[in-house]
Design a protein around this motif. Structure first.
Motif, PDB file in Angstrom:
ATOM      1  N   PRO A   1       0.770  -1.246   0.000  1.00 44.41           N
ATOM      2  CA  PRO A   1       0.000   0.000   0.000  1.00 44.41           C
ATOM      3  C   PRO A   1       0.806   1.305   0.000  1.00 44.41           C
ATOM      4  CG  PRO A   1      -0.228  -1.159   2.105  1.00 44.41           C
ATOM      5  CD  PRO A   1       0.597  -2.024   1.232  1.00 44.41           C
ATOM      6  N   GLY A   2       2.041   1.295   0.470  1.00 45.99           N
ATOM      7  CA  GLY A   2       2.746   2.549   0.734  1.00 45.99           C
ATOM      8  C   GLY A   2       3.462   3.164  -0.449  1.00 45.99           C
ATOM      9  N   VAL A   3       4.583   3.837  -0.172  1.00 41.79           N
ATOM     10  CA  VAL A   3       5.356   4.517  -1.218  1.00 41.79           C
ATOM     11  C   VAL A   3       6.318   3.514  -1.872  1.00 41.79           C
ATOM     12  CG1 VAL A   3       6.949   6.389  -1.765  1.00 41.79           C
ATOM     13  CG2 VAL A   3       5.141   6.775  -0.093  1.00 41.79           C
ATOM     14  N   VAL A   4       7.329   3.074  -1.131  1.00 39.60           N
ATOM     15  CA  VAL A   4       8.204   2.023  -1.660  1.00 39.60           C
ATOM     16  C   VAL A   4       8.484   0.974  -0.585  1.00 39.60           C
ATOM     17  CG1 VAL A   4       9.425   3.477  -3.379  1.00 39.60           C
ATOM     18  CG2 VAL A   4      10.412   3.132  -1.115  1.00 39.60           C
ATOM     19  N   THR A   5       8.902  -0.192  -1.037  1.00 42.91           N
ATOM     20  CA  THR A   5       9.265  -1.293  -0.155  1.00 42.91           C
ATOM     21  C   THR A   5      10.677  -1.743  -0.520  1.00 42.91           C
ATOM     22  OG1 THR A   5       6.951  -2.006  -0.187  1.00 42.91           O
ATOM     23  CG2 THR A   5       8.558  -3.598   0.628  1.00 42.91           C
ATOM     24  N   VAL A   6      11.485  -2.000   0.509  1.00 43.17           N
ATOM     25  CA  VAL A   6      12.846  -2.508   0.312  1.00 43.17           C
ATOM     26  C   VAL A   6      12.896  -3.912   0.901  1.00 43.17           C
ATOM     27  CG1 VAL A   6      15.287  -2.197   0.938  1.00 43.17           C
ATOM     28  CG2 VAL A   6      13.853  -0.186   0.465  1.00 43.17           C
ATOM     29  N   LEU A   7      13.342  -4.870   0.125  1.00 46.04           N
ATOM     30  CA  LEU A   7      13.314  -6.260   0.570  1.00 46.04           C
ATOM     31  C   LEU A   7      14.684  -6.919   0.473  1.00 46.04           C
ATOM     32  CD1 LEU A   7      10.603  -8.878  -0.220  1.00 46.04           C
ATOM     33  CD2 LEU A   7      12.960  -9.439  -0.691  1.00 46.04           C
ATOM     34  N   LEU A   8      15.059  -7.523   1.592  1.00 45.20           N
ATOM     35  CA  LEU A   8      16.304  -8.303   1.668  1.00 45.20           C
ATOM     36  C   LEU A   8      15.900  -9.744   1.914  1.00 45.20           C
ATOM     37  CD1 LEU A   8      19.392  -8.723   2.347  1.00 45.20           C
ATOM     38  CD2 LEU A   8      18.805  -8.052   4.692  1.00 45.20           C
ATOM     39  N   GLN A   9      16.509 -10.683   1.224  1.00 38.01           N
ATOM     40  CA  GLN A   9      16.147 -12.082   1.471  1.00 38.01           C
ATOM     41  C   GLN A   9      17.359 -12.997   1.409  1.00 38.01           C
ATOM     42  OE1 GLN A   9      13.730 -13.300  -2.367  1.00 38.01           O
ATOM     43  NE2 GLN A   9      15.205 -14.882  -1.760  1.00 38.01           N
ATOM     44  N   ASN A  10      17.218 -14.191   1.993  1.00 31.90           N
ATOM     45  CA  ASN A  10      18.299 -15.165   1.843  1.00 31.90           C
ATOM     46  C   ASN A  10      18.174 -15.805   0.466  1.00 31.90           C
ATOM     47  OD1 ASN A  10      16.177 -16.962   2.214  1.00 31.90           O
ATOM     48  ND2 ASN A  10      17.096 -18.027   3.951  1.00 31.90           N
ATOM     49  N   GLN A  11      18.937 -16.824   0.212  1.00 31.12           N
ATOM     50  CA  GLN A  11      19.025 -17.312  -1.167  1.00 31.12           C
ATOM     51  C   GLN A  11      17.924 -18.309  -1.545  1.00 31.12           C
ATOM     52  OE1 GLN A  11      21.051 -16.176  -3.829  1.00 31.12           O
ATOM     53  NE2 GLN A  11      21.153 -14.502  -2.352  1.00 31.12           N
TER      54      GLN A  11
ATOM     55  N   PRO B   1      17.042 -13.575  -6.589  1.00 32.91           N
ATOM     56  CA  PRO B   1      17.740 -12.524  -5.847  1.00 32.91           C
ATOM     57  C   PRO B   1      19.217 -12.430  -6.240  1.00 32.91           C
ATOM     58  CG  PRO B   1      17.227 -14.387  -4.410  1.00 32.91           C
ATOM     59  CD  PRO B   1      16.575 -14.677  -5.728  1.00 32.91           C
ATOM     60  N   ALA B   2      19.655 -11.240  -6.578  1.00 32.62           N
ATOM     61  CA  ALA B   2      21.072 -11.042  -6.917  1.00 32.62           C
ATOM     62  C   ALA B   2      21.873 -11.080  -5.622  1.00 32.62           C
ATOM     63  CB  ALA B   2      21.254  -9.691  -7.603  1.00 32.62           C
ATOM     64  N   LEU B   3      23.054 -11.688  -5.676  1.00 32.13           N
ATOM     65  CA  LEU B   3      23.903 -11.762  -4.492  1.00 32.13           C
ATOM     66  C   LEU B   3      24.243 -10.343  -4.030  1.00 32.13           C
ATOM     67  CD1 LEU B   3      24.785 -14.395  -3.192  1.00 32.13           C
ATOM     68  CD2 LEU B   3      27.044 -14.034  -4.196  1.00 32.13           C
ATOM     69  N   GLY B   4      23.961 -10.039  -2.779  1.00 34.13           N
ATOM     70  CA  GLY B   4      24.263  -8.707  -2.263  1.00 34.13           C
ATOM     71  C   GLY B   4      23.283  -7.644  -2.721  1.00 34.13           C
ATOM     72  N   GLY B   5      22.235  -8.039  -3.417  1.00 31.23           N
ATOM     73  CA  GLY B   5      21.267  -7.058  -3.923  1.00 31.23           C
ATOM     74  C   GLY B   5      20.095  -6.834  -2.979  1.00 31.23           C
ATOM     75  N   LEU B   6      19.330  -5.799  -3.252  1.00 34.60           N
ATOM     76  CA  LEU B   6      18.090  -5.522  -2.530  1.00 34.60           C
ATOM     77  C   LEU B   6      16.984  -5.380  -3.557  1.00 34.60           C
ATOM     78  CD1 LEU B   6      19.280  -2.800   0.005  1.00 34.60           C
ATOM     79  CD2 LEU B   6      18.668  -5.169   0.510  1.00 34.60           C
ATOM     80  N   ILE B   7      15.823  -5.886  -3.213  1.00 34.77           N
ATOM     81  CA  ILE B   7      14.682  -5.807  -4.125  1.00 34.77           C
ATOM     82  C   ILE B   7      13.821  -4.616  -3.707  1.00 34.77           C
ATOM     83  CG2 ILE B   7      12.611  -7.052  -4.891  1.00 34.77           C
ATOM     84  CD1 ILE B   7      14.331  -9.655  -4.156  1.00 34.77           C
ATOM     85  N   ILE B   8      13.457  -3.805  -4.672  1.00 33.57           N
ATOM     86  CA  ILE B   8      12.670  -2.602  -4.372  1.00 33.57           C
ATOM     87  C   ILE B   8      11.379  -2.663  -5.168  1.00 33.57           C
ATOM     88  CG2 ILE B   8      12.684  -0.061  -4.375  1.00 33.57           C
ATOM     89  CD1 ILE B   8      15.255  -0.653  -3.156  1.00 33.57           C
ATOM     90  N   ASN B   9      10.261  -2.275  -4.567  1.00 25.69           N
ATOM     91  CA  ASN B   9       9.045  -2.169  -5.369  1.00 25.69           C
ATOM     92  C   ASN B   9       8.228  -0.936  -5.030  1.00 25.69           C
ATOM     93  OD1 ASN B   9       8.367  -4.142  -3.044  1.00 25.69           O
ATOM     94  ND2 ASN B   9       6.342  -3.645  -3.828  1.00 25.69           N
ATOM     95  N   VAL B  10       7.471  -0.539  -6.032  1.00 23.63           N
ATOM     96  CA  VAL B  10       6.594   0.635  -5.946  1.00 23.63           C
ATOM     97  C   VAL B  10       5.299   0.209  -5.254  1.00 23.63           C
ATOM     98  CG1 VAL B  10       5.186   2.188  -7.395  1.00 23.63           C
ATOM     99  CG2 VAL B  10       7.536   1.578  -8.097  1.00 23.63           C
ATOM    100  N   GLY B  11       4.799   1.039  -4.318  1.00 27.08           N
ATOM    101  CA  GLY B  11       3.527   0.757  -3.654  1.00 27.08           C
ATOM    102  C   GLY B  11       2.380   1.558  -4.256  1.00 27.08           C
TER     103      GLY B  11
END
Ligand code: OGA
Ligand code: NI
Length: 365
Positions: A237-247, A264-274
């Motif tokens: 629902p919000g503005v943006v989301t930042v997601l970190l996950q294991n492999q 998931p890219a190694l060392g990467g963060l996943i970002i999405n628009v809300g």
């Protein structure tokens, strides 16, 4: 008949909730079949077999190194803008957070969920009023079917959290993660604002990163992953989301009417628009449906999600497409909505459809 079965369902949900064992506890108990209230109707279940035959597409990966160098800046703005428009999802690499911090954060959340029942069950509660909750399925009593995950959730802003409320085993890491993820979120928001042609610092001035929640999910091994979900399809629902996950994979994103696995890219963060950003950008950026399949690996899937949203509403509490983005050629495609409407949307549904966006759409592009 219907009344009896729904009564039974509620009773079962309560028993599960009051046991405080979570999905992790069910999984560890060695059960071979999952309780009925976790079973989803076939039409909302992913076809797990097809995932291996999917085209080898991934969400865009954006390299943030040199983001402040004049040679690279504009290219990065264009990449982020394109990704937010056509995918609503992207990964960032070289974001400046050391790999050791990513690893420690994942390990700390995993360690929280792997504590013995005697310790962990003390934290089990759904009462959001003090800022920290830990429970299985945040929408357990609202959704049509429960999902195979447990979540620790902490509100990190706008009011600073009393950090003593965080479980000691992950306290330092959650606090540090919030600082790191907020920096990345602010950088990304700045680039997104620039991509829309807004004045520098606009999203910051509008307090778009100030209300924030860190959620540490665990998706434990599921003995019947084809009957349930990790998280059902939803938009944030919000503005943006930042997601970190294991492999361990499991996140899927809807793109051109197909579900794609996020690798998931190694060392990467996943970002999405809300949803909120889709609306204020007047539909330029897309809040895209995503879901998580139930985890079929013995190793748990861990994700740490931080949701960012505004803290300061306009006037008496409303919002809409930013006036700077509107013109005769580009009229508003959404009407203004109130804080109340936003919150109703947030709490009335389980995690399901884009009801707020549908409700306030006044014309289609
Ligand atoms: C969420 C979400 C995905 C994940 O919490 O809103 O989409 O991978 N999580 O945990
Ligand atoms: Ni989500």
């Amino acid at each position: 008949m219907a009344a009896t079965s729904s009564y039974d369902r509620l009773k079962e949900l309560k028993e599960f909730d009051e046991s405080k064992i979570g999905v992790k506890g069910l999984s560890d108990s060695g059960i071979k079949t999952i309780p009925d209230f976790f079973k989803h109707p076939p039409q909302t279940l992913p076809d797990l077999k097809s995932k291996f035959s999917q085209a080898n597409t991934n969400i865009p990966i954006i390299d943030l190194s040199n983001v402040n160098s004049p040679d690279h800046h504009q290219k990065i703005v264009n990449q982020i803008k394109e990704a937010a428009k056509s995918w609503g999802f992207f990964q960032v690499i070289n974001h400046g957070i050391p790999i050791s911090v990513l690893d420690e954060t994942i390990q700390a959340i995993k360690a929280f969920h792997e504590q013995p029942y005697e310790i962990k069950s003390k934290y089990y509660n759904r009462d959001e009023s003090n800022g920290v909750t830990y429970a299985s399925n945040n929408d357990l009593y609202r959704s049509e079917a429960a999902c195979w995950l447990d979540s620790l959730k902490a509100q990190m802003g706008p009011k600073p959290l009393d950090i003593e409320l965080l479980p000691e085993i992950c306290r330092k890491e959650v606090v540090e993660w919030d600082l790191s993820a907020t920096k990345v979120a602010e950088t990304v928001m700045e680039l997104l604002g620039e991509g829309l042609g807004l004045e520098p610092g606009k999203f910051k001035e509008l307090t778009f990163s100030q209300t924030k929640y860190v959620v540490g999910h665990i998706y434990p091994y599921c003995p019947q992953p084809d009957l349930t979900m990790g998280i059902t399809s939803h938009t944030d629902p919000g503005v943006v989301t930042v997601l970190l996950q294991n492999q361990i994979q499991g996140l899927q994103v809807k793109h051109e009417d197909r579900w794609l696995e996020v690798k998931p890219a190694l060392g990467g963060l996943i970002i999405n628009v809300g949803d909120f950003l889709q609306i204020v950008s007047n539909g330029e950026y897309k809040s895209v449906e995503h879901r998580v399949v139930a985890n079929s690996c013995k190793e748990p899937r861990i994700s740490i999600v931080e949701f960012f949203n505004l803290s300061k509403w306009k006037g008496d509490g409303y919002y809409g497409p930013l006036p700077e983005l509107l013109s005769a050629e580009k009229p508003a495609i959404y009407r203004n909505f109130t804080t109340q409407e936003f919150l109703e949307n947030f709490y009335s549904k389980g995690l399901d459809s884009k009801s707020l966006i549908q409700k306030i759409t006044i014309r289609h592009e």
